[in-house]
Design a protein around this motif. Structure first.
Motif, short mmCIF file in Angstrom:
data_model
loop_
_atom_site.label_atom_id
_atom_site.label_comp_id
_atom_site.label_asym_id
_atom_site.label_seq_id
_atom_site.Cartn_x
_atom_site.Cartn_y
_atom_site.Cartn_z
N ALA A 137 0.83 -1.20 0.00
CA ALA A 137 0.00 0.00 0.00
C ALA A 137 0.87 1.25 0.00
O ALA A 137 0.59 2.23 -0.72
CB ALA A 137 -0.93 0.00 1.20
N LEU A 138 1.94 1.23 0.79
CA LEU A 138 2.85 2.36 0.81
C LEU A 138 3.56 2.53 -0.54
O LEU A 138 3.75 3.65 -1.02
CB LEU A 138 3.88 2.18 1.93
N LEU A 139 3.94 1.41 -1.15
CA LEU A 139 4.61 1.49 -2.45
C LEU A 139 3.69 2.02 -3.54
O LEU A 139 4.16 2.65 -4.50
CB LEU A 139 5.13 0.10 -2.84
N CYS A 140 2.39 1.81 -3.40
CA CYS A 140 1.44 2.38 -4.36
C CYS A 140 1.47 3.91 -4.30
O CYS A 140 1.03 4.58 -5.24
CB CYS A 140 0.03 1.87 -4.11
N GLY A 141 2.01 4.45 -3.19
CA GLY A 141 2.19 5.88 -3.09
C GLY A 141 3.12 6.44 -4.16
O GLY A 141 3.10 7.65 -4.43
N PHE A 142 3.96 5.57 -4.78
CA PHE A 142 4.79 6.02 -5.90
C PHE A 142 3.93 6.70 -6.96
O PHE A 142 4.33 7.70 -7.56
CB PHE A 142 5.52 4.83 -6.55
#
Length: 460
Positions: free
Chosen positions: A128-133
Protein backbone atom coordinates in the motif's frame (compact mmCIF):
# COMPACT_ATOMS: atom_id res chain seq x y z
CA UNK A 1 15.95 18.90 -31.39
CA UNK A 2 16.59 15.18 -31.72
CA UNK A 3 18.96 15.20 -28.75
CA UNK A 4 17.46 14.06 -25.47
CA UNK A 5 18.98 17.16 -23.80
CA UNK A 6 17.81 20.50 -25.19
CA UNK A 7 20.25 23.33 -24.54
CA UNK A 8 18.15 26.19 -25.94
CA UNK A 9 14.54 26.56 -24.84
CA UNK A 10 12.65 29.86 -25.25
CA UNK A 11 8.89 29.18 -25.22
CA UNK A 12 8.09 32.90 -24.74
CA UNK A 13 9.92 33.65 -28.02
CA UNK A 14 7.14 33.40 -30.63
CA UNK A 15 9.44 32.58 -33.55
CA UNK A 16 11.19 29.82 -31.58
CA UNK A 17 7.87 28.48 -30.33
CA UNK A 18 6.24 28.26 -33.75
CA UNK A 19 9.27 26.88 -35.56
CA UNK A 20 10.55 24.39 -33.01
CA UNK A 21 9.18 24.62 -29.49
CA UNK A 22 5.53 23.75 -30.09
CA UNK A 23 6.18 20.34 -31.66
CA UNK A 24 8.71 19.36 -28.99
CA UNK A 25 6.41 20.45 -26.15
CA UNK A 26 3.48 18.58 -27.71
CA UNK A 27 5.49 15.35 -27.99
CA UNK A 28 6.59 15.54 -24.36
CA UNK A 29 3.00 16.23 -23.24
CA UNK A 30 1.64 13.31 -25.28
CA UNK A 31 4.13 10.92 -23.65
CA UNK A 32 3.61 12.41 -20.19
CA UNK A 33 -0.17 11.93 -20.11
CA UNK A 34 -0.35 8.09 -20.27
CA UNK A 35 2.49 7.82 -17.75
CA UNK A 36 0.53 9.99 -15.33
CA UNK A 37 -2.73 8.13 -16.01
CA UNK A 38 -1.02 4.86 -15.05
CA UNK A 39 0.43 6.52 -11.95
CA UNK A 40 -3.05 7.48 -10.76
CA UNK A 41 -4.37 4.00 -11.54
CA UNK A 42 -1.69 2.33 -9.41
CA UNK A 43 -2.18 4.94 -6.66
CA UNK A 44 -5.92 4.25 -6.42
CA UNK A 45 -5.95 0.50 -7.12
CA UNK A 46 -6.33 -0.32 -3.41
CA UNK A 47 -9.76 1.34 -3.38
CA UNK A 48 -10.98 -1.65 -5.39
CA UNK A 49 -8.64 -4.38 -4.10
CA UNK A 50 -9.53 -3.96 -0.41
CA UNK A 51 -13.21 -4.54 -1.13
CA UNK A 52 -12.39 -7.98 -2.52
CA UNK A 53 -9.73 -9.18 -0.05
CA UNK A 54 -12.29 -10.70 2.39
CA UNK A 55 -13.97 -12.46 -0.55
CA UNK A 56 -10.81 -14.40 -1.41
CA UNK A 57 -10.01 -15.54 2.13
CA UNK A 58 -8.15 -12.72 3.87
CA UNK A 59 -9.29 -12.27 7.51
CA UNK A 60 -8.50 -8.59 7.92
CA UNK A 61 -10.64 -6.38 10.15
CA UNK A 62 -12.55 -3.39 8.78
CA UNK A 63 -10.05 -1.08 10.41
CA UNK A 64 -7.15 -2.92 8.78
CA UNK A 65 -8.83 -2.63 5.39
CA UNK A 66 -9.37 1.09 6.00
CA UNK A 67 -5.66 1.59 6.60
CA UNK A 68 -4.79 -0.31 3.41
CA UNK A 69 -7.08 2.01 1.46
CA UNK A 70 -5.78 5.20 3.07
CA UNK A 71 -2.01 4.58 3.22
CA UNK A 72 -1.41 5.11 -0.52
CA UNK A 73 -2.89 8.60 -0.19
CA UNK A 74 -0.72 9.45 2.81
CA UNK A 75 2.43 8.06 1.21
CA UNK A 76 1.73 9.61 -2.19
CA UNK A 77 1.15 13.03 -0.69
CA UNK A 78 4.39 12.83 1.28
CA UNK A 79 6.39 11.60 -1.71
CA UNK A 80 5.11 14.54 -3.74
CA UNK A 81 7.08 16.84 -1.46
CA UNK A 82 10.31 15.17 -2.64
CA UNK A 83 9.17 14.57 -6.22
CA UNK A 84 8.43 18.30 -6.50
CA UNK A 85 12.14 19.00 -6.74
CA UNK A 86 13.22 15.96 -8.78
CA UNK A 87 12.88 17.21 -12.36
CA UNK A 88 15.41 20.09 -12.16
CA UNK A 89 17.85 17.75 -10.39
CA UNK A 90 17.54 14.62 -12.56
CA UNK A 91 15.90 15.89 -15.76
CA UNK A 92 12.30 15.48 -16.92
CA UNK A 93 12.86 12.64 -19.38
CA UNK A 94 15.04 10.62 -17.04
CA UNK A 95 12.80 11.11 -14.01
CA UNK A 96 9.55 10.39 -15.90
CA UNK A 97 10.95 7.10 -17.18
CA UNK A 98 12.36 6.03 -13.81
CA UNK A 99 9.33 7.06 -11.75
CA UNK A 100 6.96 5.34 -14.20
CA UNK A 101 9.04 2.14 -14.13
CA UNK A 102 8.89 2.19 -10.31
CA UNK A 103 5.15 1.49 -10.56
CA UNK A 104 6.03 -2.05 -11.63
CA UNK A 105 7.04 -2.87 -8.05
CA UNK A 106 3.60 -2.47 -6.39
CA UNK A 107 1.74 -3.72 -9.49
CA UNK A 108 3.66 -6.99 -9.60
CA UNK A 109 3.66 -7.24 -5.79
CA UNK A 110 -0.13 -7.01 -5.57
CA UNK A 111 -0.48 -9.62 -8.30
CA UNK A 112 1.47 -12.20 -6.31
CA UNK A 113 0.38 -11.23 -2.78
CA UNK A 114 -3.38 -11.58 -3.28
CA UNK A 115 -3.00 -15.15 -4.58
CA UNK A 116 -1.95 -16.46 -1.15
CA UNK A 117 -4.35 -15.93 1.80
CA UNK A 118 -1.38 -16.56 4.12
CA UNK A 119 0.34 -13.36 2.92
CA UNK A 120 0.94 -11.36 6.13
CA UNK A 121 -0.81 -8.07 6.70
CA UNK A 122 2.53 -6.31 7.05
CA UNK A 123 3.36 -7.20 3.46
CA UNK A 124 0.13 -5.61 2.30
CA UNK A 125 0.99 -2.51 4.33
CA UNK A 126 4.29 -2.32 2.42
CA UNK A 127 2.52 -2.70 -0.93
CA UNK A 128 0.00 0.00 0.00
CA UNK A 129 2.85 2.36 0.81
CA UNK A 130 4.61 1.49 -2.45
CA UNK A 131 1.44 2.38 -4.36
CA UNK A 132 2.19 5.88 -3.09
CA UNK A 133 4.79 6.02 -5.90
CA UNK A 134 1.86 6.67 -8.21
CA UNK A 135 0.70 9.62 -6.15
CA UNK A 136 4.20 11.09 -6.03
CA UNK A 137 4.53 11.04 -9.82
CA UNK A 138 1.97 13.80 -10.25
CA UNK A 139 4.23 16.43 -8.68
CA UNK A 140 7.18 15.70 -10.94
CA UNK A 141 5.00 15.31 -14.03
CA UNK A 142 3.33 18.71 -13.61
CA UNK A 143 6.64 20.34 -12.77
CA UNK A 144 8.19 18.92 -15.92
CA UNK A 145 5.41 19.95 -18.32
CA UNK A 146 5.32 23.48 -16.89
CA UNK A 147 8.83 24.10 -18.26
CA UNK A 148 7.83 23.32 -21.85
CA UNK A 149 4.96 25.78 -22.43
CA UNK A 150 4.71 29.58 -22.67
CA UNK A 151 2.76 31.42 -20.00
CA UNK A 152 -0.30 31.89 -22.23
CA UNK A 153 -0.67 28.14 -22.77
CA UNK A 154 0.40 26.72 -19.42
CA UNK A 155 -3.17 26.47 -18.12
CA UNK A 156 -4.35 24.36 -21.04
CA UNK A 157 -1.23 22.17 -21.14
CA UNK A 158 -1.19 21.53 -17.39
CA UNK A 159 -4.93 20.97 -17.46
CA UNK A 160 -4.61 18.32 -20.14
CA UNK A 161 -1.70 16.59 -18.40
CA UNK A 162 -3.44 16.55 -15.02
CA UNK A 163 -7.01 16.06 -16.23
CA UNK A 164 -6.27 13.08 -18.46
CA UNK A 165 -3.88 11.81 -15.81
CA UNK A 166 -6.63 12.04 -13.20
CA UNK A 167 -8.70 9.73 -15.41
CA UNK A 168 -6.62 6.93 -13.94
CA UNK A 169 -8.81 7.14 -10.81
CA UNK A 170 -11.96 6.46 -12.82
CA UNK A 171 -10.27 3.94 -15.10
CA UNK A 172 -9.08 1.78 -12.22
CA UNK A 173 -12.59 1.68 -10.74
CA UNK A 174 -13.97 0.62 -14.13
CA UNK A 175 -11.27 -1.75 -15.33
CA UNK A 176 -10.38 -3.74 -12.21
CA UNK A 177 -13.90 -5.09 -11.54
CA UNK A 178 -13.90 -6.37 -15.14
CA UNK A 179 -10.42 -7.90 -15.40
CA UNK A 180 -10.68 -9.82 -12.12
CA UNK A 181 -13.56 -11.83 -13.60
CA UNK A 182 -11.44 -13.41 -16.39
CA UNK A 183 -8.15 -15.26 -16.85
CA UNK A 184 -6.60 -12.39 -18.80
CA UNK A 185 -3.04 -13.76 -18.71
CA UNK A 186 -3.83 -17.46 -18.83
CA UNK A 187 -1.41 -19.76 -17.00
CA UNK A 188 1.07 -16.87 -16.63
CA UNK A 189 -1.39 -15.01 -14.42
CA UNK A 190 -1.91 -17.77 -11.87
CA UNK A 191 -4.93 -19.79 -10.80
CA UNK A 192 -8.31 -18.34 -9.95
CA UNK A 193 -9.76 -17.95 -6.46
CA UNK A 194 -13.31 -19.02 -5.65
CA UNK A 195 -15.81 -16.44 -4.43
CA UNK A 196 -19.33 -17.17 -3.23
CA UNK A 197 -21.96 -14.90 -4.78
CA UNK A 198 -25.66 -15.45 -4.15
CA UNK A 199 -24.77 -18.92 -2.91
CA UNK A 200 -22.94 -19.82 -6.10
CA UNK A 201 -19.15 -20.34 -6.46
CA UNK A 202 -17.66 -17.87 -8.93
CA UNK A 203 -14.01 -17.73 -10.09
CA UNK A 204 -12.05 -14.54 -9.49
CA UNK A 205 -8.56 -13.54 -10.58
CA UNK A 206 -7.89 -10.75 -8.08
CA UNK A 207 -4.21 -10.80 -9.07
CA UNK A 208 -5.21 -9.13 -12.34
CA UNK A 209 -5.85 -5.94 -10.36
CA UNK A 210 -2.06 -5.60 -10.23
CA UNK A 211 -0.89 -7.54 -13.28
CA UNK A 212 -3.14 -5.70 -15.78
CA UNK A 213 -1.05 -2.52 -15.50
CA UNK A 214 2.37 -4.16 -15.94
CA UNK A 215 2.65 -4.19 -19.77
CA UNK A 216 1.31 -0.64 -20.04
CA UNK A 217 3.73 0.65 -17.41
CA UNK A 218 6.66 -0.99 -19.20
CA UNK A 219 5.70 0.48 -22.58
CA UNK A 220 5.12 3.95 -21.10
CA UNK A 221 8.45 3.97 -19.26
CA UNK A 222 10.35 2.94 -22.41
CA UNK A 223 8.49 5.55 -24.49
CA UNK A 224 9.39 8.27 -21.97
CA UNK A 225 13.06 7.26 -21.94
CA UNK A 226 13.44 7.34 -25.72
CA UNK A 227 10.85 9.97 -26.67
CA UNK A 228 10.96 12.75 -24.07
CA UNK A 229 13.54 15.48 -23.48
CA UNK A 230 15.55 17.01 -20.66
CA UNK A 231 15.82 20.80 -20.66
CA UNK A 232 19.26 22.11 -19.76
CA UNK A 233 17.90 25.42 -18.49
CA UNK A 234 15.55 23.60 -16.10
CA UNK A 235 18.50 22.30 -14.09
CA UNK A 236 18.57 23.41 -10.48
CA UNK A 237 19.72 22.05 -7.15
CA UNK A 238 17.40 21.55 -4.21
CA UNK A 239 18.94 24.62 -2.58
CA UNK A 240 18.03 26.69 -5.65
CA UNK A 241 14.43 25.51 -5.51
CA UNK A 242 14.08 25.73 -1.72
CA UNK A 243 13.67 29.49 -2.07
CA UNK A 244 9.94 28.81 -2.58
CA UNK A 245 9.57 28.16 1.14
CA UNK A 246 10.27 31.86 1.65
CA UNK A 247 7.60 32.88 -0.87
CA UNK A 248 4.25 33.86 0.61
CA UNK A 249 2.37 32.91 -2.53
CA UNK A 250 3.70 29.35 -2.34
CA UNK A 251 1.82 28.83 0.92
CA UNK A 252 -1.30 30.65 -0.25
CA UNK A 253 -1.51 28.52 -3.38
CA UNK A 254 -0.95 25.36 -1.32
CA UNK A 255 -4.07 26.30 0.66
CA UNK A 256 -6.10 26.94 -2.49
CA UNK A 257 -4.94 23.72 -4.14
CA UNK A 258 -5.88 21.78 -1.04
CA UNK A 259 -9.36 23.17 -1.68
CA UNK A 260 -9.43 22.01 -5.31
CA UNK A 261 -7.31 18.89 -5.78
CA UNK A 262 -7.68 17.90 -2.13
CA UNK A 263 -11.42 17.93 -2.70
CA UNK A 264 -11.13 15.92 -5.92
CA UNK A 265 -8.99 13.12 -4.53
CA UNK A 266 -10.72 13.15 -1.13
CA UNK A 267 -14.21 12.97 -2.60
CA UNK A 268 -13.00 10.23 -4.98
CA UNK A 269 -11.70 8.15 -2.06
CA UNK A 270 -14.72 8.72 0.18
CA UNK A 271 -17.59 8.68 -2.33
CA UNK A 272 -18.26 4.91 -2.36
CA UNK A 273 -18.20 4.68 1.44
CA UNK A 274 -20.44 7.73 1.83
CA UNK A 275 -23.01 6.25 -0.58
CA UNK A 276 -22.92 2.91 1.22
CA UNK A 277 -23.36 4.49 4.66
CA UNK A 278 -26.12 6.94 3.71
CA UNK A 279 -27.98 4.97 1.04
CA UNK A 280 -27.43 1.30 1.94
CA UNK A 281 -29.88 0.10 -0.71
CA UNK A 282 -27.72 1.51 -3.50
CA UNK A 283 -24.83 -0.39 -5.13
CA UNK A 284 -22.07 2.14 -4.48
CA UNK A 285 -19.61 0.63 -6.97
CA UNK A 286 -22.08 1.25 -9.80
CA UNK A 287 -21.70 5.00 -9.28
CA UNK A 288 -18.24 5.42 -7.67
CA UNK A 289 -16.42 5.91 -10.98
CA UNK A 290 -18.67 8.72 -12.21
CA UNK A 291 -17.34 11.41 -9.87
CA UNK A 292 -13.63 10.96 -10.68
CA UNK A 293 -14.52 10.83 -14.39
CA UNK A 294 -16.40 14.14 -14.24
CA UNK A 295 -13.64 15.80 -12.19
CA UNK A 296 -10.87 14.59 -14.48
CA UNK A 297 -12.64 15.74 -17.65
CA UNK A 298 -13.43 19.12 -16.09
CA UNK A 299 -9.79 19.87 -15.29
CA UNK A 300 -8.61 20.65 -18.86
CA UNK A 301 -11.68 22.86 -19.26
CA UNK A 302 -10.70 24.72 -16.07
CA UNK A 303 -7.20 25.30 -17.44
CA UNK A 304 -8.55 26.51 -20.79
CA UNK A 305 -11.11 28.77 -19.11
CA UNK A 306 -8.40 30.25 -16.88
CA UNK A 307 -6.24 30.99 -19.94
CA UNK A 308 -9.18 32.89 -21.44
CA UNK A 309 -10.66 34.67 -18.39
CA UNK A 310 -7.83 34.66 -15.86
CA UNK A 311 -7.05 32.02 -13.26
CA UNK A 312 -8.02 34.09 -10.23
CA UNK A 313 -11.44 35.04 -11.57
CA UNK A 314 -12.30 31.43 -12.42
CA UNK A 315 -10.96 30.18 -9.07
CA UNK A 316 -12.93 32.78 -7.08
CA UNK A 317 -16.31 31.91 -8.58
CA UNK A 318 -15.45 28.21 -8.56
CA UNK A 319 -14.98 28.15 -4.78
CA UNK A 320 -18.37 29.83 -4.37
CA UNK A 321 -19.88 27.07 -6.54
CA UNK A 322 -18.13 24.40 -4.46
CA UNK A 323 -19.65 25.78 -1.27
CA UNK A 324 -23.08 25.75 -2.95
CA UNK A 325 -22.48 22.16 -4.01
CA UNK A 326 -21.88 21.06 -0.41
CA UNK A 327 -25.10 22.80 0.67
CA UNK A 328 -26.89 20.83 -2.05
CA UNK A 329 -25.41 17.54 -0.80
CA UNK A 330 -26.58 18.35 2.72
CA UNK A 331 -30.07 19.01 1.44
CA UNK A 332 -30.38 15.55 -0.15
CA UNK A 333 -28.91 13.46 2.70
CA UNK A 334 -31.17 11.22 4.82
CA UNK A 335 -32.31 13.17 7.88
CA UNK A 336 -34.48 12.52 10.93
CA UNK A 337 -35.70 9.17 9.69
CA UNK A 338 -36.34 10.36 6.13
CA UNK A 339 -34.59 8.40 3.39
CA UNK A 340 -33.13 11.36 1.54
CA UNK A 341 -32.93 11.67 -2.23
CA UNK A 342 -30.14 9.63 -3.77
CA UNK A 343 -30.35 11.08 -7.27
CA UNK A 344 -30.36 14.62 -5.94
CA UNK A 345 -27.36 13.64 -3.80
CA UNK A 346 -25.62 12.15 -6.86
CA UNK A 347 -26.20 15.26 -9.00
CA UNK A 348 -24.98 17.52 -6.19
CA UNK A 349 -21.81 15.45 -5.90
CA UNK A 350 -21.28 15.58 -9.66
CA UNK A 351 -21.33 19.38 -9.28
CA UNK A 352 -18.69 19.09 -6.56
CA UNK A 353 -16.52 16.83 -8.71
CA UNK A 354 -16.89 19.13 -11.74
CA UNK A 355 -15.99 22.25 -9.78
CA UNK A 356 -13.06 20.54 -8.07
CA UNK A 357 -11.76 19.66 -11.54
CA UNK A 358 -12.25 23.19 -12.89
CA UNK A 359 -10.52 24.59 -9.81
CA UNK A 360 -7.61 22.20 -10.28
CA UNK A 361 -7.04 23.64 -13.74
CA UNK A 362 -7.50 27.29 -12.79
CA UNK A 363 -5.25 27.23 -9.70
CA UNK A 364 -2.45 25.56 -11.64
CA UNK A 365 -2.74 28.30 -14.26
CA UNK A 366 -2.40 30.94 -11.52
CA UNK A 367 0.91 29.65 -10.17
CA UNK A 368 3.17 30.28 -13.22
CA UNK A 369 1.63 33.73 -13.73
CA UNK A 370 2.14 34.70 -10.07
CA UNK A 371 5.80 33.74 -9.96
CA UNK A 372 6.62 35.22 -13.36
CA UNK A 373 5.04 38.53 -12.31
CA UNK A 374 6.85 38.47 -8.96
CA UNK A 375 10.26 37.82 -10.49
CA UNK A 376 9.73 40.38 -13.25
CA UNK A 377 8.80 43.03 -10.70
CA UNK A 378 12.05 42.37 -8.83
CA UNK A 379 14.25 42.25 -11.96
CA UNK A 380 16.31 45.01 -13.50
CA UNK A 381 15.59 46.59 -16.87
CA UNK A 382 18.38 45.03 -18.93
CA UNK A 383 17.57 42.21 -21.38
CA UNK A 384 19.84 39.88 -19.39
CA UNK A 385 17.95 40.67 -16.17
CA UNK A 386 14.62 40.02 -17.87
CA UNK A 387 15.78 36.69 -19.28
CA UNK A 388 17.09 35.64 -15.88
CA UNK A 389 13.78 36.61 -14.29
CA UNK A 390 11.94 34.29 -16.67
CA UNK A 391 14.32 31.40 -15.94
CA UNK A 392 14.03 31.93 -12.18
CA UNK A 393 10.24 32.21 -12.40
CA UNK A 394 9.97 28.95 -14.35
CA UNK A 395 12.07 27.08 -11.79
CA UNK A 396 10.16 28.51 -8.82
CA UNK A 397 6.76 27.93 -10.43
CA UNK A 398 7.66 24.33 -11.26
CA UNK A 399 8.69 23.70 -7.65
CA UNK A 400 5.51 25.33 -6.35
CA UNK A 401 3.36 23.28 -8.73
CA UNK A 402 4.90 20.14 -7.30
CA UNK A 403 4.90 21.21 -3.66
CA UNK A 404 1.31 22.49 -3.71
CA UNK A 405 0.23 19.21 -5.30
CA UNK A 406 1.81 17.43 -2.33
CA UNK A 407 -0.18 19.47 0.16
CA UNK A 408 -3.36 19.03 -1.89
CA UNK A 409 -2.97 15.26 -1.99
CA UNK A 410 -3.47 15.00 1.77
CA UNK A 411 -7.14 15.61 1.05
CA UNK A 412 -7.22 11.98 -0.11
CA UNK A 413 -6.85 10.98 3.52
CA UNK A 414 -8.54 13.76 5.46
CA UNK A 415 -11.88 13.95 3.64
CA UNK A 416 -12.87 10.28 4.06
CA UNK A 417 -11.42 10.35 7.58
CA UNK A 418 -13.60 13.40 8.32
CA UNK A 419 -16.67 11.48 7.16
CA UNK A 420 -15.81 8.61 9.49
CA UNK A 421 -15.14 10.87 12.46
CA UNK A 422 -18.36 12.82 11.89
CA UNK A 423 -20.47 9.68 11.54
CA UNK A 424 -18.91 8.15 14.68
CA UNK A 425 -19.44 11.32 16.72
CA UNK A 426 -22.83 12.52 15.46
CA UNK A 427 -24.37 9.66 13.49
CA UNK A 428 -24.04 11.43 10.15
CA UNK A 429 -21.55 13.19 7.84
CA UNK A 430 -23.14 16.63 8.22
CA UNK A 431 -20.48 18.01 10.59
CA UNK A 432 -17.73 17.12 8.13
CA UNK A 433 -19.62 18.72 5.25
CA UNK A 434 -20.23 21.95 7.17
CA UNK A 435 -16.50 22.12 7.95
CA UNK A 436 -15.81 21.83 4.20
CA UNK A 437 -18.05 24.86 3.59
CA UNK A 438 -16.09 26.88 6.14
CA UNK A 439 -12.87 25.87 4.43
CA UNK A 440 -14.20 26.92 0.99
CA UNK A 441 -15.14 30.31 2.46
CA UNK A 442 -11.50 30.83 3.51
CA UNK A 443 -10.35 29.84 0.01
CA UNK A 444 -12.80 32.29 -1.57
CA UNK A 445 -11.62 35.15 0.65
CA UNK A 446 -7.92 34.42 0.00
CA UNK A 447 -8.49 34.30 -3.75
CA UNK A 448 -10.46 37.56 -3.71
CA UNK A 449 -8.07 39.50 -1.47
CA UNK A 450 -4.76 38.52 -3.02
CA UNK A 451 -5.60 37.72 -6.62
CA UNK A 452 -9.02 38.59 -8.08
CA UNK A 453 -10.28 41.88 -6.60
CA UNK A 454 -9.68 45.25 -8.20
CA UNK A 455 -6.16 46.45 -7.29
CA UNK A 456 -5.27 43.01 -5.91
CA UNK A 457 -1.56 42.81 -4.97
CA UNK A 458 -0.98 39.90 -7.40
CA UNK A 459 -3.61 39.87 -10.18
CA UNK A 460 -3.50 36.67 -12.19
Amino acid sequence: MSSTVITRWEPENKDFWESTGKSVAKRNLILSIPALTLAFAVWMVWSVVVVNLPNVGFKFSTNQLFWLASLPALCGATLRIFYSFAVPIFGGRRWTAISTASLLIPAVGIGFAVQNPATPYEFFITLALLCGFGGGNFASSMSNISFFYPKAQKGTALGLNAGLGNLGVSIVQLVVPLVITASVFGALGGESQTVMKAGQPIPMWLQNAGFIWVPFIAVSAIAAWFGMNDLAEAKASFADQAVIFKRKHNWLMCWLYLGTFGSFIGYSAGFPLLIKSQFPGINALSYAWLGPLVGALARPFGGWLADKLGGARVTFWNFIAMGAGVFAVLNFLPSQGAGGNFYGFLIAFMLLFATSGIGNGSTFRMIPVIFLTERQRAAGNSPADKEQAIRDANKEAAAVLGFSSAIGAYGGFFIPKSYGTSIAATGGPEAALYSFIVFYVTCTLITWWYYSRKNAPMPC
